[in-house]
Design a protein around this motif. Structure first.
Motif, PDB file in Angstrom:
ATOM      1  N   GLN A 106       0.790  -1.465   0.171  1.00  7.65           N
ATOM      2  CA  GLN A 106      -0.359  -0.321  -0.060  1.00  7.65           C
ATOM      3  C   GLN A 106       1.035   1.123  -0.188  1.00  7.65           C
ATOM      4  OE1 GLN A 106      -2.876  -0.098   3.205  1.00  7.65           O
ATOM      5  NE2 GLN A 106      -4.223  -2.020   2.498  1.00  7.65           N
ATOM      6  N   GLN A 107       2.295   1.236   1.090  1.00  8.12           N
ATOM      7  CA  GLN A 107       2.943   2.249   0.416  1.00  8.12           C
ATOM      8  C   GLN A 107       3.402   2.420  -0.866  1.00  8.12           C
ATOM      9  OE1 GLN A 107       5.820   1.999   3.984  1.00  8.12           O
ATOM     10  NE2 GLN A 107       7.027   4.305   3.378  1.00  8.12           N
ATOM     11  N   GLN A 108       3.248   1.834  -1.192  1.00  2.00           N
ATOM     12  CA  GLN A 108       4.558   1.530  -2.762  1.00  2.00           C
ATOM     13  C   GLN A 108       3.257   2.592  -3.247  1.00  2.00           C
ATOM     14  OE1 GLN A 108       5.854  -2.310  -3.474  1.00  2.00           O
ATOM     15  NE2 GLN A 108       7.617  -2.129  -2.190  1.00  2.00           N
ATOM     16  N   ILE A 109       2.486   1.420  -3.771  1.00  2.00           N
ATOM     17  CA  ILE A 109       1.283   2.360  -4.648  1.00  2.00           C
ATOM     18  C   ILE A 109       1.285   4.125  -4.395  1.00  2.00           C
ATOM     19  CG2 ILE A 109      -1.275   1.889  -4.597  1.00  2.00           C
ATOM     20  CD1 ILE A 109      -1.008  -1.002  -4.288  1.00  2.00           C
ATOM     21  N   ILE A 158       1.950   8.806  -6.049  1.00  2.00           N
ATOM     22  CA  ILE A 158       1.999  10.736  -5.730  1.00  2.00           C
ATOM     23  C   ILE A 158       3.011  11.023  -6.883  1.00  2.00           C
ATOM     24  CG2 ILE A 158       3.694  11.877  -4.717  1.00  2.00           C
ATOM     25  CD1 ILE A 158       2.508  10.609  -1.724  1.00  2.00           C
ATOM     26  N   GLN A 159       4.215   9.915  -7.400  1.00  3.66           N
ATOM     27  CA  GLN A 159       4.566  10.284  -8.685  1.00  3.66           C
ATOM     28  C   GLN A 159       4.117  10.050  -9.570  1.00  3.66           C
ATOM     29  OE1 GLN A 159       7.155   6.770  -8.975  1.00  3.66           O
ATOM     30  NE2 GLN A 159       8.608   7.170  -7.002  1.00  3.66           N
ATOM     31  N   PHE A 165       1.556  16.867 -13.313  1.00  5.09           N
ATOM     32  CA  PHE A 165       0.928  18.137 -13.060  1.00  5.09           C
ATOM     33  C   PHE A 165       3.033  18.635 -13.937  1.00  5.09           C
ATOM     34  CE2 PHE A 165       3.636  21.766 -10.894  1.00  5.09           C
ATOM     35  CZ  PHE A 165       2.292  22.768 -10.328  1.00  5.09           C
ATOM     36  N   ASN A 166       3.247  18.314 -13.730  1.00  4.74           N
ATOM     37  CA  ASN A 166       4.756  18.635 -14.809  1.00  4.74           C
ATOM     38  C   ASN A 166       4.490  18.564 -16.177  1.00  4.74           C
ATOM     39  OD1 ASN A 166       6.445  19.111 -12.680  1.00  4.74           O
ATOM     40  ND2 ASN A 166       7.459  16.690 -12.517  1.00  4.74           N
ATOM     41  N   SER A 167       4.020  17.495 -16.543  1.00  5.12           N
ATOM     42  CA  SER A 167       3.423  17.642 -18.209  1.00  5.12           C
ATOM     43  C   SER A 167       2.604  18.999 -18.246  1.00  5.12           C
ATOM     44  CB  SER A 167       2.912  16.228 -18.496  1.00  5.12           C
ATOM     45  OG  SER A 167       1.800  15.736 -18.261  1.00  5.12           O
ATOM     46  N   ALA A 168       1.451  18.622 -17.597  1.00  6.12           N
ATOM     47  CA  ALA A 168       0.467  20.102 -17.340  1.00  6.12           C
ATOM     48  C   ALA A 168       0.770  21.722 -18.082  1.00  6.12           C
ATOM     49  CB  ALA A 168      -0.377  19.818 -16.824  1.00  6.12           C
ATOM     50  N   LEU A 169       2.051  21.313 -16.958  1.00  2.36           N
ATOM     51  CA  LEU A 169       2.749  22.768 -16.546  1.00  2.36           C
ATOM     52  C   LEU A 169       3.865  23.175 -18.142  1.00  2.36           C
ATOM     53  CD1 LEU A 169       3.395  25.200 -15.545  1.00  2.36           C
ATOM     54  CD2 LEU A 169       5.337  24.224 -14.641  1.00  2.36           C
ATOM     55  N   PHE A 170       4.010  22.082 -18.448  1.00  2.00           N
ATOM     56  CA  PHE A 170       4.878  21.843 -19.601  1.00  2.00           C
ATOM     57  C   PHE A 170       4.409  21.874 -20.895  1.00  2.00           C
ATOM     58  CE2 PHE A 170       6.145  19.950 -23.735  1.00  2.00           C
ATOM     59  CZ  PHE A 170       8.155  20.408 -23.194  1.00  2.00           C
ATOM     60  N   ILE A 171       2.670  21.992 -21.693  1.00  2.00           N
ATOM     61  CA  ILE A 171       1.936  22.076 -21.922  1.00  2.00           C
ATOM     62  C   ILE A 171       1.736  23.364 -22.142  1.00  2.00           C
ATOM     63  CG2 ILE A 171      -0.743  21.684 -22.733  1.00  2.00           C
ATOM     64  CD1 ILE A 171      -0.060  18.967 -22.595  1.00  2.00           C
ATOM     65  N   TYR A 172       1.073  23.819 -20.648  1.00  2.00           N
ATOM     66  CA  TYR A 172       1.041  25.417 -20.664  1.00  2.00           C
ATOM     67  C   TYR A 172       2.182  26.822 -21.077  1.00  2.00           C
ATOM     68  CZ  TYR A 172      -0.206  30.007 -18.338  1.00  2.00           C
ATOM     69  OH  TYR A 172      -0.392  31.037 -17.774  1.00  2.00           O
ATOM     70  N   LEU A 173       3.285  25.620 -20.081  1.00  2.00           N
ATOM     71  CA  LEU A 173       4.308  26.661 -20.880  1.00  2.00           C
ATOM     72  C   LEU A 173       4.227  27.043 -22.059  1.00  2.00           C
ATOM     73  CD1 LEU A 173       7.109  25.794 -18.421  1.00  2.00           C
ATOM     74  CD2 LEU A 173       5.215  27.976 -18.414  1.00  2.00           C
ATOM     75  N   ASN A 174       4.077  25.920 -23.646  1.00  2.00           N
ATOM     76  CA  ASN A 174       4.221  25.865 -24.337  1.00  2.00           C
ATOM     77  C   ASN A 174       2.943  26.565 -25.068  1.00  2.00           C
ATOM     78  OD1 ASN A 174       6.488  24.915 -24.825  1.00  2.00           O
ATOM     79  ND2 ASN A 174       6.354  22.482 -24.471  1.00  2.00           N
ATOM     80  N   TYR A 175       2.403  26.231 -24.830  1.00  2.00           N
ATOM     81  CA  TYR A 175       0.749  26.887 -25.529  1.00  2.00           C
ATOM     82  C   TYR A 175       0.998  28.264 -24.952  1.00  2.00           C
ATOM     83  CZ  TYR A 175      -4.171  27.546 -26.341  1.00  2.00           C
ATOM     84  OH  TYR A 175      -5.293  27.367 -27.175  1.00  2.00           O
ATOM     85  N   ASP A 176       1.746  28.999 -24.306  1.00  3.75           N
ATOM     86  CA  ASP A 176       2.359  30.575 -24.264  1.00  3.75           C
ATOM     87  C   ASP A 176       2.560  31.159 -25.062  1.00  3.75           C
ATOM     88  OD1 ASP A 176       1.285  32.845 -22.950  1.00  3.75           O
ATOM     89  OD2 ASP A 176       3.276  32.596 -21.320  1.00  3.75           O
ATOM     90  N   SER A 221      -8.900  16.137  -7.330  1.00  4.78           N
ATOM     91  CA  SER A 221      -8.287  15.658  -6.328  1.00  4.78           C
ATOM     92  C   SER A 221      -9.209  13.566  -5.597  1.00  4.78           C
ATOM     93  CB  SER A 221      -8.806  16.397  -4.909  1.00  4.78           C
ATOM     94  OG  SER A 221     -10.037  16.701  -4.146  1.00  4.78           O
ATOM     95  N   ARG A 222     -10.308  14.260  -5.973  1.00  3.98           N
ATOM     96  CA  ARG A 222     -11.695  12.799  -5.765  1.00  3.98           C
ATOM     97  C   ARG A 222     -11.153  11.044  -6.551  1.00  3.98           C
ATOM     98  NH1 ARG A 222     -16.457  15.470  -7.843  1.00  3.98           N
ATOM     99  NH2 ARG A 222     -14.864  16.419  -8.844  1.00  3.98           N
ATOM    100  N   SER A 223     -10.317  12.045  -7.692  1.00  2.72           N
ATOM    101  CA  SER A 223     -10.122  11.082  -8.399  1.00  2.72           C
ATOM    102  C   SER A 223      -8.632  10.529  -7.097  1.00  2.72           C
ATOM    103  CB  SER A 223      -8.789  11.096  -9.618  1.00  2.72           C
ATOM    104  OG  SER A 223      -8.642  10.434 -10.473  1.00  2.72           O
ATOM    105  N   LYS A 224      -8.501   9.168  -7.884  1.00  4.69           N
ATOM    106  CA  LYS A 224      -7.551   8.295  -7.305  1.00  4.69           C
ATOM    107  C   LYS A 224      -5.391   8.692  -7.465  1.00  4.69           C
ATOM    108  CE  LYS A 224      -9.256   3.762  -6.629  1.00  4.69           C
ATOM    109  NZ  LYS A 224      -9.627   2.159  -6.429  1.00  4.69           N
ATOM    110  N   HIS A 225      -5.992   9.088  -9.001  1.00  5.24           N
ATOM    111  CA  HIS A 225      -4.201   9.153  -9.611  1.00  5.24           C
ATOM    112  C   HIS A 225      -4.241  10.600  -9.243  1.00  5.24           C
ATOM    113  CE1 HIS A 225      -3.891   5.498 -10.542  1.00  5.24           C
ATOM    114  NE2 HIS A 225      -5.190   5.028 -11.031  1.00  5.24           N
ATOM    115  N   GLY A 226      -4.814  11.371  -9.214  1.00  8.24           N
ATOM    116  CA  GLY A 226      -4.988  12.897  -9.274  1.00  8.24           C
ATOM    117  C   GLY A 226      -4.803  13.831 -10.571  1.00  8.24           C
ATOM    118  N   ALA A 227      -5.549  13.359 -10.981  1.00  6.98           N
ATOM    119  CA  ALA A 227      -5.414  13.545 -12.659  1.00  6.98           C
ATOM    120  C   ALA A 227      -5.784  15.134 -12.430  1.00  6.98           C
ATOM    121  CB  ALA A 227      -7.062  12.985 -13.139  1.00  6.98           C
TER     122      ALA A 227
END
Length: 707
Positions: free
Chosen positions: A655-658, A663-664, A670-681, A695-701
């Protein structure tokens, strides 16, 4: 091979002898194939010396020749001429000059003539079986393995046979195999290989095969080599009787040492001395055997015993065996003439041998009948024993003991059944424990299975305690019954008490008769006293002398009364003594019975203690087993709990590994979204976007929302 040049220049050798010798050689080569010189046994000088003696004995009855010459070449030529004419005129010589022929054979056949003479002696020169020999060699015999095994043991030191897979061993194997196919009843016997080997030293294998067949058929060898070896037993019986008759001291010594005839003489008859004597000596004896049969074996055997009687009497069994194996063969190294001469001085009665043969057959038939009778009696005895056992088992000595034993057995069977039920329940409990453990592993319910196991263990212990109580009750019952049985008088005690009672009654009857006699005497004395008083009542006034006499009589009567009373007292005292003695005997018997009872009780106590010890040991074993079961169950429970704890720890780690992986993932999103935002600018259509993290999603969409 023959030096015939000497007769041409010598003065003593006439020319006619040479011509006759060449004529004899031509006739010999037409009759048979010559033997290779490598297979000859003896030097010709011995044969020539024996032939010279034969000619001196037989005179000119067979061959007329000139007087004996001192030169060896003339002797050789004479022997060739003599035996050549014998071979050429065989039928006539065999019919008319048989005695002279025996004398010549006894003095030795020259080895050059031995092959043809042996064939003529046994009539084996024209046998139809010779044509079948090549066909027999193509067949397979069941005795081939045995023959191969014994080939190397036959004449192992002889040049013709000692090398493995040599020509000698091969032809010996062929002859033995062919005979095993011809006579399947005899097959192959180990001693026969030595006879065949001697024949092969003299002639080719086909002729040796024919001679061996004739020897087996006409010379009693077939009966000797049969599996039963009945003929060998007959020969041993005849030979032993000859020893008993002609060498009684040696026979007694053999009997005292338990040295049987078969221990030293069986090989003599089976191999015609080929394994016991040096080969030249045995060959000379075999010459005589071909002419006269087994008689020469009896004669030579008895001659050997006569020559060694003094030495054999001083030896024990082992010493005699060593003497026969080592000393006697060396005695014959000088030559066979001495032993053959001694052999023909031995008394041999053919009629007596026939009589001994009849005796032996009758003895053997009686032995066979006795063996059959013994077998029959053994079977009857076994059947009778079975019947006796069944009768003894079926009888009941006492009905009461049988009933009590039946009750005890029934109670014991119930106890055994209870114990068996307890053991079965324990086994069931063990099986349920295993099943529960399996179910626990499958369903992961260790606590309930442990509780159930504990309940079953409690039930098993309760049942075990009940069975132990039942066992103790049964033991108490058995002890009470044994005490009652020991308290009851047995037959011997009752008989002893009856004897004592009869003795006491006899003594009491004697005492009563004595008392009656005393009382009768007292009554008689009182009556006599009363009569005396009545007579003397009126005499008080008489003469004083008479009064004195009456006083004396009164005193005498009183003395008699006192004597009677004393005798009565004596009888009463004796009666008391007898009563005391009887009481003493009774008390002694009671003491003996008490001692016997004490012994029986002590024995019973000992047996009971032994039984209690055994039961205690059994109880300890059961407790140990239960403790082992409990330990195993506890260990299994602990193992289950440890496995559950390990599983829980593994689950927590997973469970801890999961969570770490989630989190990873969120960070990566988040990094991918930020990268898209910066490129889209940097694009033409510039707009405003908001990063939304669900926050309701398990993987933090993470998503970009345009404003």
């Amino acid at each position: 091979m023959f030096d015939l040049s000497r007769s041409r220049g010598e003065e003593t050798g006439p020319e006619c002898v040479l011509q006759c010798c060449w004529w004899t050689l031509d006739r010999l080569f037409t009759l048979s194939t010559p033997v290779p010189p490598c297979r000859l046994l003896e030097t010709d000088s011995k044969s020539l010396r024996s032939m010279n003696g034969s000619r001196r004995n037989s005179g000119s009855s067979l061959v007329s020749s000139s007087s004996a010459s001192s030169n060896l070449s003339h002797l050789e030529e004479d022997s060739w001429i003599l035996w050549g004419r014998i071979v050429n005129e065989w039928e006539e010589v065999r019919k008319k000059k048989e005695k002279q022929l025996k004398d010549l054979v006894r003095k030795g056949i020259p080895h050059h003539f031995r092959a043809i003479v042996w064939q003529l002696l046994c009539s084996a020169q024209n046998m139809p079986i010779k044509d079948q020999y090549s066909e027999l060699l193509k067949m397979t015999s069941p005795c081939e393995k045995l023959i191969r095994r014994d080939i190397a043991r036959t004449y192992p030191e002889h040049e013709f046979f000692k090398e493995k897979d040599s020509l000698g061993q091969e032809v010996l194997f062929n002859v033995m195999k062919a005979y095993s196919l011809v006579d399947r009843e005899v097959g192959y016997c180990q001693g026969s290989a030595f006879i065949v080997g001697l024949l092969l030293m003299q002639m080719p294998e086909e002729e040796a095969f024919c001679v061996f067949v004739k020897l087996m058929q006409d010379y009693r060898l077939r009966e000797l080599f049969k599996p039963s070896m009945a003929e060998l037993g007959l020969c041993m019986y005849q030979f032993e009787n000859m020893i008993q008759e002609q060498l009684p001291e040696l026979h007694l010594h053999f009997q005292a040492q338990s040295f049987h005839t078969s221990m030293y003489a069986s090989s003599w008859f089976l191999t015609i001395f080929l394994t016991s004597f040096p080969l030249p000596v045995a060959t000379r004896i075999f010459d005589i055997f071909m002419c006269e049969g087994l008689e020469i074996v009896f004669r030579v055997g008895l001659a050997i015993l006569q020559m060694n009687q003094a030495e054999l009497i001083q030896l024990d069994m082992e010493g005699m065996l060593q003497h026969f194996q080592r000393v006697i063969p060396h005695q014959l190294d000088s030559g066979p003439d001495k032993v053959i001469q001694a052999a023909y001085q031995v008394k041999y009665n053919a009629k007596k041998m026939k009589k001994l043969e009849k005796e032996y057959t009758t003895i053997k038939t009686k032995e066979m009948e006795e063996q059959v009778e013994i077998k029959r009696l053994r079977t009857e005895n076994r059947l009778l024993k079975q019947r006796i056992d069944t009768l003894e088992k079926g009888q009941v000595t006492r009905a009461q003991e049988a009933e009590e034993n039946y009750l005890v057995k029934r109670e014991l069977t119930t106890v055994r059944q209870q114990s068996e039920e307890a053991t079965a329940q324990l086994e069931k409990a063990n099986s349920t424990i295993r099943q529960l453990l399996l179910q626990q592993q499958q369903q992961r319910r260790p606590e309930e299975s442990v509780l159930q196991l504990e309940r079953e263990l409690v039930q098993a212990r309760l049942k075990e305690a009940e069975s132990q109580c039942a066992l103790k009750e049964m033991q108490d019952k058995i002890l009470d019954m044994e005490k009652r049985n020991t308290s009851l008088p047995d037959d011997t005690n009752v008989a002893r008490l009856q004897e004592e009672l009869i003795g006491v009654k006899l003594r009491e009857a004697e005492a009563l008769t004595g008392l009656k006699e005393l009382r009768q005497q007292v009554r008689d004395l009182e009556e006599h006293w009363q009569r005396h008083l009545a007579r003397t009542a009126g005499r008080w006034k008489d003469n004083p002398k008479k009064n004195a006499l009456s006083e004396l009589q009164d005193e005498l009567m009183s003395v008699r009364l006192r004597e009677a009373e004393a005798q009565a007292e004596l009888r009463e005292s004796r009666q008391r003594i007898m009563e005391l003695e009887t009481q003493n005997q009774i008390h002694g018997n009671q003491l003996r019975r008490a001692e016997q009872d004490n012994r029986s009780l002590s024995d019973h106590v000992h047996t009971v203690t032994v039984q209690n010890k055994e039961l205690h040991v059994q109880l300890q074993e059961i407790k140990r087993r239960q403790a082992e079961i409990e330990c195993k169950s506890k260990e299994e429970v602990m193992a289950v709990r440890l496995r559950e704890a390990d599983n829980i720890a593994a689950m927590a780690e997973l469970q801890q590994q999961i969570s770490e992986l989630e989190i990873q993932v969120t960070v990566l999103q988040f990094n991918s979204a930020l990268f898209i935002y910066l490129n889209y600018d940097a694009c033409e259509n510039v707009g405003t976007f908001v990063i939304h993290i669900d926050s309701r999603s398990k993987h933090g969409a993470i998503s970009l929302i345009e404003l």
